[in-house]
Design a protein around this motif. Structure first.
Motif, PDB file in Angstrom:
ATOM      1  N   ARG A 209     -19.306 -13.873 -23.972  1.00  5.91           N
ATOM      2  CA  ARG A 209     -19.019 -15.199 -24.563  1.00  5.91           C
ATOM      3  C   ARG A 209     -17.647 -15.690 -24.119  1.00  5.91           C
ATOM      4  N   LEU A 210     -16.655 -14.795 -24.124  1.00  2.00           N
ATOM      5  CA  LEU A 210     -15.288 -15.221 -23.797  1.00  2.00           C
ATOM      6  C   LEU A 210     -15.164 -15.641 -22.336  1.00  2.00           C
ATOM      7  N   VAL A 211     -15.853 -14.913 -21.438  1.00  2.00           N
ATOM      8  CA  VAL A 211     -15.760 -15.255 -20.011  1.00  2.00           C
ATOM      9  C   VAL A 211     -16.556 -16.524 -19.714  1.00  2.00           C
ATOM     10  N   THR A 212     -17.779 -16.602 -20.228  1.00  3.28           N
ATOM     11  CA  THR A 212     -18.631 -17.751 -19.863  1.00  3.28           C
ATOM     12  C   THR A 212     -18.211 -19.040 -20.564  1.00  3.28           C
ATOM     13  N   SER A 213     -17.408 -18.919 -21.627  1.00  2.00           N
ATOM     14  CA  SER A 213     -16.933 -20.168 -22.238  1.00  2.00           C
ATOM     15  C   SER A 213     -15.539 -20.536 -21.714  1.00  2.00           C
ATOM     16  N   GLY A 214     -15.099 -19.820 -20.669  1.00  2.00           N
ATOM     17  CA  GLY A 214     -13.860 -20.210 -19.998  1.00  2.00           C
ATOM     18  C   GLY A 214     -12.581 -19.791 -20.707  1.00  2.00           C
ATOM     19  N   VAL A 215     -12.676 -18.851 -21.654  1.00  2.00           N
ATOM     20  CA  VAL A 215     -11.478 -18.429 -22.386  1.00  2.00           C
ATOM     21  C   VAL A 215     -10.624 -17.488 -21.547  1.00  2.00           C
ATOM     22  N   ILE A 216     -11.269 -16.621 -20.756  1.00  2.00           N
ATOM     23  CA  ILE A 216     -10.530 -15.592 -20.021  1.00  2.00           C
ATOM     24  C   ILE A 216     -11.356 -15.187 -18.799  1.00  2.00           C
ATOM     25  N   SER A 217     -10.697 -14.612 -17.790  1.00  2.00           N
ATOM     26  CA  SER A 217     -11.446 -14.180 -16.598  1.00  2.00           C
ATOM     27  C   SER A 217     -12.096 -12.816 -16.855  1.00  2.00           C
ATOM     28  N   ALA A 218     -13.101 -12.495 -16.023  1.00  2.00           N
ATOM     29  CA  ALA A 218     -13.765 -11.190 -16.146  1.00  2.00           C
ATOM     30  C   ALA A 218     -12.755 -10.069 -15.911  1.00  2.00           C
ATOM     31  N   ASP A 220      -9.524 -10.064 -16.506  1.00  2.00           N
ATOM     32  CA  ASP A 220      -8.608  -9.878 -17.638  1.00  2.00           C
ATOM     33  C   ASP A 220      -9.318  -9.307 -18.869  1.00  2.00           C
ATOM     34  N   ILE A 221     -10.574  -9.678 -19.093  1.00  2.00           N
ATOM     35  CA  ILE A 221     -11.241  -9.100 -20.281  1.00  2.00           C
ATOM     36  C   ILE A 221     -11.421  -7.598 -20.082  1.00  2.00           C
ATOM     37  N   ASP A 222     -11.675  -7.162 -18.849  1.00  2.00           N
ATOM     38  CA  ASP A 222     -11.783  -5.722 -18.596  1.00  2.00           C
ATOM     39  C   ASP A 222     -10.448  -5.022 -18.850  1.00  2.00           C
ATOM     40  N   LYS A 223      -9.336  -5.729 -18.545  1.00  2.00           N
ATOM     41  CA  LYS A 223      -8.017  -5.130 -18.815  1.00  2.00           C
ATOM     42  C   LYS A 223      -7.799  -4.926 -20.311  1.00  2.00           C
ATOM     43  N   VAL A 224      -8.353  -5.846 -21.111  1.00  2.00           N
ATOM     44  CA  VAL A 224      -8.192  -5.705 -22.567  1.00  2.00           C
ATOM     45  C   VAL A 224      -8.718  -4.329 -23.000  1.00  2.00           C
ATOM     46  N   ALA A 276     -26.162 -20.413 -15.631  1.00  2.00           N
ATOM     47  CA  ALA A 276     -24.823 -20.632 -15.061  1.00  2.00           C
ATOM     48  C   ALA A 276     -23.850 -19.544 -15.494  1.00  2.00           C
ATOM     49  N   GLY A 277     -23.971 -19.101 -16.749  1.00  2.00           N
ATOM     50  CA  GLY A 277     -23.069 -18.058 -17.255  1.00  2.00           C
ATOM     51  C   GLY A 277     -23.208 -16.786 -16.439  1.00  2.00           C
ATOM     52  N   LEU A 278     -24.449 -16.401 -16.181  1.00  2.00           N
ATOM     53  CA  LEU A 278     -24.705 -15.188 -15.383  1.00  2.00           C
ATOM     54  C   LEU A 278     -24.105 -15.349 -13.988  1.00  2.00           C
ATOM     55  N   ARG A 279     -24.358 -16.515 -13.371  1.00  2.00           N
ATOM     56  CA  ARG A 279     -23.852 -16.735 -11.998  1.00  2.00           C
ATOM     57  C   ARG A 279     -22.323 -16.626 -11.963  1.00  2.00           C
ATOM     58  N   GLU A 280     -21.680 -17.168 -12.990  1.00  2.00           N
ATOM     59  CA  GLU A 280     -20.218 -17.131 -13.057  1.00  2.00           C
ATOM     60  C   GLU A 280     -19.696 -15.683 -13.125  1.00  2.00           C
ATOM     61  N   VAL A 281     -20.297 -14.889 -14.013  1.00  2.00           N
ATOM     62  CA  VAL A 281     -19.827 -13.503 -14.180  1.00  2.00           C
ATOM     63  C   VAL A 281     -20.115 -12.698 -12.907  1.00  2.00           C
ATOM     64  N   VAL A 282     -21.307 -12.890 -12.320  1.00  2.00           N
ATOM     65  CA  VAL A 282     -21.675 -12.164 -11.097  1.00  2.00           C
ATOM     66  C   VAL A 282     -20.683 -12.493  -9.984  1.00  2.00           C
ATOM     67  N   GLN A 283     -20.371 -13.781  -9.840  1.00  2.00           N
ATOM     68  CA  GLN A 283     -19.456 -14.204  -8.766  1.00  2.00           C
ATOM     69  C   GLN A 283     -18.077 -13.551  -8.950  1.00  2.00           C
ATOM     70  N   GLN A 284     -17.596 -13.523 -10.193  1.00  2.00           N
ATOM     71  CA  GLN A 284     -16.270 -12.927 -10.434  1.00  2.00           C
ATOM     72  C   GLN A 284     -16.276 -11.427 -10.146  1.00  2.00           C
ATOM     73  N   LEU A 285     -17.336 -10.751 -10.564  1.00  2.96           N
ATOM     74  CA  LEU A 285     -17.397  -9.293 -10.341  1.00  2.96           C
ATOM     75  C   LEU A 285     -17.570  -8.962  -8.864  1.00  2.96           C
ATOM     76  N   ASN A 286     -18.429  -9.738  -8.177  1.00  2.00           N
ATOM     77  CA  ASN A 286     -18.664  -9.458  -6.755  1.00  2.00           C
ATOM     78  C   ASN A 286     -17.412  -9.672  -5.919  1.00  2.00           C
ATOM     79  N   SER A 287     -16.603 -10.660  -6.301  1.00  2.00           N
ATOM     80  CA  SER A 287     -15.415 -10.864  -5.472  1.00  2.00           C
ATOM     81  C   SER A 287     -14.357  -9.802  -5.791  1.00  2.00           C
ATOM     82  N   ARG A 288     -14.364  -9.299  -7.004  1.00  2.00           N
ATOM     83  CA  ARG A 288     -13.379  -8.272  -7.358  1.00  2.00           C
ATOM     84  C   ARG A 288     -13.800  -6.894  -6.855  1.00  2.00           C
TER      85      ARG A 288
END
Ligand code: NAI
Length: 318
Positions: A209-218, A220-224, A276-288
């Motif tokens: 919810r936090l990543v797909t609603s634009g609150v934080i990046s994937a 940074d949430i993993d760093k939490v 769209a939420g899934l695509r956003e998270v996948v894109q962030q993880l794949n680039s990292r």
């Protein structure tokens, strides 16, 4: 420790990733282990892999128990028929693929050959025991003993009874699992997802919810988790964290209970894992963590997990 092999026989049914880990864990504590697989070459491959893993564990100082790698390996035998693997076993650990019909059939086969006091345990990650033991004559002897990957380093085992599991079998399973150095937790009744995954999914839901609603990046949430919560959760659980972060639990709730309730009311419904939420998270993880580098990253993770397990072992001796 009792003389090697005198603690009794353990039958391992299925010699893949999890079956091999269980074999090493039981042999490390001095049990006689017999490994069976429907594919005979899997058994010989598993034995070769176990032998080299035991040697490597010795080199890295992570070998369990007091026996040498050679002594532990000599306690593990392979076989090509189920009857030989489970007859006279005190404990059978099923480790076949995660398919309901297959588990049901394998348990039906196992029950023909075991004794009245054999514990029949399944490694299933998410099938509740009542789904595949209901039709069995020996259903009171069956339960789930769900390990966490990698079981050699992450010792938790969720012990899950069905409503017809005899409580004395749960208690005996707990004792055996403690004896081999795992950390069993016993559920009082079965629930989908058992406990670990229910907690894990609650965390994933809020991260999503936090990543797909634009609150934080994937990232940074993993760093939490790894730089924050995970640091203390490696040693104490969330309820004891509360107890220690105030003058006991009651005082913690007096201070922070209203805030927990107020923040929790803003969590929103379960997120959707599509679109769209899934695509956003996948894109962030794949680039990292690019897909062609996952194996490297897994090795990096496993080395650190092993180091953490070693640290915890040393701390427990203090
Ligand atoms: P795997 O695919 O690595 O190994 C399964 C083995 O079972 C194979 O060697 C296969 O030949 C054998 N097999 C298939 N049918 C059989 C039969 N009828 N009789 C005997 N052997 C048979 O699977 P893995 O990863 O070891 O998983 C086993 C169980 O452990 C599954 O229920 C899984 O959900 C659970 N589990 C897996 C974890 C993981 O991270 N891989 C973690 C915790 C539990």
């Amino acid at each position: 420790m009792a003389e090697p092999g005198t603690k009794g026989k353990v039958g391992i049914v299925g010699s893949g990733l999890v079956g091999k880990s269980w074999a090493m864990i039981f042999a490390g504590a001095g049990y006689e282990v017999v490994v069976y697989d429907i594919i005979p070459s899997q058994v010989s491959d598993a034995l070769t892999s176990i032998q080299s893993q035991l040697t490597d564990l010795k080199k890295s100082g992570m070998l369990r128990g007091t026996l040498s790698p050679e002594e532990q390996f000599s306690l593990i035998k392979g076989c090509s028929n189920l009857q030989e693997a489970v007859t006279d076993a005190v404990y059978v650990q099923e480790c076949v693929p995660e398919k309901l019909d297959l588990k049901a059939q394998v348990f039906k086969d196992i029950e023909q050959f075991v004794n009245d006091d054999t514990i029949m345990a399944s490694s299933t990650s998410c099938i509740t025991p009542s789904e595949f033991t209901g039709e069995l004559k020996r259903r009171s002897q069956c339960l789930v003993a769900h390990p966490v990957n990698p079981p050699y380093y992450a010792p938790l085992v969720e012990v899950v009874p069905s409503e017809w599991t005899d409580p004395s079998f749960v208690e005996r399973a707990r004792k055996i699992l403690e004896d081999v150095g795992q950390v069993p937790v016993c559920m009082k009744k079965e629930l989908p997802g058992f406990v670990l995954n229910r907690v894990q999914y609650a965390i994933i839901n809020e991260c999503w919810r936090l990543v797909t609603s634009g609150v934080i990046s994937a990232e940074d949430i993993d760093k939490v988790m790894w730089a924050g919560l995970g640091m203390r959760y490696a040693f104490i659980g969330p309820l004891e964290v509360m107890h220690l972060n105030a003058e006991g639990m009651e005082n913690y709730i007096e201070r922070y209970g209203p805030t927990i309730e107020q923040v929790s009311s803003t969590f929103g419904p379960n997120p959707s894992y599509s679109g769209a939420g899934l695509r956003e998270v996948v894109q962030q993880l794949n680039s990292r963590s690019p897909l062609d580098q996952l194996e490297e990253r897994r090795k990096w993770r496993d080395t650190r997990l092993a180091a953490l397990a070693k640290l915890k072992q040393e701390q427990d001796k203090l």
